[in-house]
Design an enzyme around this catalytic site. Structure first.
Site, PDB file in Angstrom:
ATOM      1  N   GLY A 118      -5.267 -15.069  -6.690  1.00 43.06           N
ATOM      2  CA  GLY A 118      -5.976 -15.751  -7.762  1.00 43.06           C
ATOM      3  C   GLY A 118      -6.354 -17.181  -7.424  1.00 43.06           C
ATOM      4  CB  ILE A 158      -6.081 -17.102  -0.497  1.00 44.70           C
ATOM      5  CG1 ILE A 158      -5.489 -18.424  -0.994  1.00 44.70           C
ATOM      6  CG2 ILE A 158      -5.658 -16.801   0.935  1.00 44.70           C
ATOM      7  CD1 ILE A 158      -3.992 -18.402  -1.223  1.00 44.70           C
ATOM      8  CD  GLU A 160      -2.949  -1.072   2.306  1.00 51.80           C
ATOM      9  OE1 GLU A 160      -2.580  -0.586   3.405  1.00 51.80           O
ATOM     10  OE2 GLU A 160      -4.072  -1.579   2.142  1.00 51.80           O
ATOM     11  CE1 TYR A 205     -11.501  -6.892  -0.600  1.00 48.41           C
ATOM     12  CE2 TYR A 205     -11.206  -4.539  -0.806  1.00 48.41           C
ATOM     13  CZ  TYR A 205     -10.772  -5.755  -0.355  1.00 48.41           C
ATOM     14  OH  TYR A 205      -9.596  -5.846   0.338  1.00 48.41           O
TER      15      TYR A 205
END
Length: 161
Positions: free
Chosen positions: A94, A97, A27, A132
């Site tokens: 991918g 998880i 980030e 999301y």
């Protein structure tokens, strides 16, 4: 599939901190990490823990985590989960998880009769936002996160503001 989700163990504060640092690096916020291993240990495994952590393992190796705490909605009148950190190491993405970690938290909400699972995402993190949304998350664009910290927090506590 070789995926397992489990609660962090008392001897894993170092692992959790390592994952926090990896997330912060991703980030571009590594410079903001002040937490120490003893801070993480006390928060997760102290006498009255208020912070929880799920570890994702792929073929027995830790590859991600979800750090969360219980919050409360006065509007719904019920508790919920606030997801502080969700991270899967880039090489393991991918594989489902991240979805499995979120699903685990959703199951805890449902099992406890809690009203929501919520979190924040950086506005530039398009891959995460799309992920999301694919899970049914709604972006709450009309809300702005507020934070008071450092000298401003001290001044507010002293009534100086």
């Amino acid at each position: 599939m070789a995926l397992a989700i489990r609660r962090a163990r008392p001897d894993e504060a170092g692992l959790v901190l390592s994952l926090v640092r990896e997330l912060a690096e991703y980030e571009k916020l590594l410079h903001e990490v002040e937490a120490t291993e003893s801070d993480i240990d006390a928060a997760l495994f102290g006498s009255d823990p208020r912070l929880f952590c799920e570890i994702a393992e792929w073929e027995g190796e830790p590859v991600g985590f979800a750090v969360w705490f219980v919050n409360f909605s006065t509007f719904s009148g019920r508790s919920g989960i606030y997801l502080e950190d969700l991270f899967v190491r880039p090489a393991q993405r991918g594989k489902g998880i991240g979805k499995a970690l979120l699903s685990q938290l959703a199951k805890q909400c449902v099992a406890n009769g809690w009203s929501r699972l919520q979190w924040s995402v950086l506005d530039w993190n398009t891959p995460s936002i799309e992920f999301y949304k694919s899970l049914g998350a709604v972006m709450m664009d009309e809300w702005t996160v507020c934070r008071v910290s450092g000298p401003a927090l001290t001044a507010l506590a002293q009534g100086a503001r």
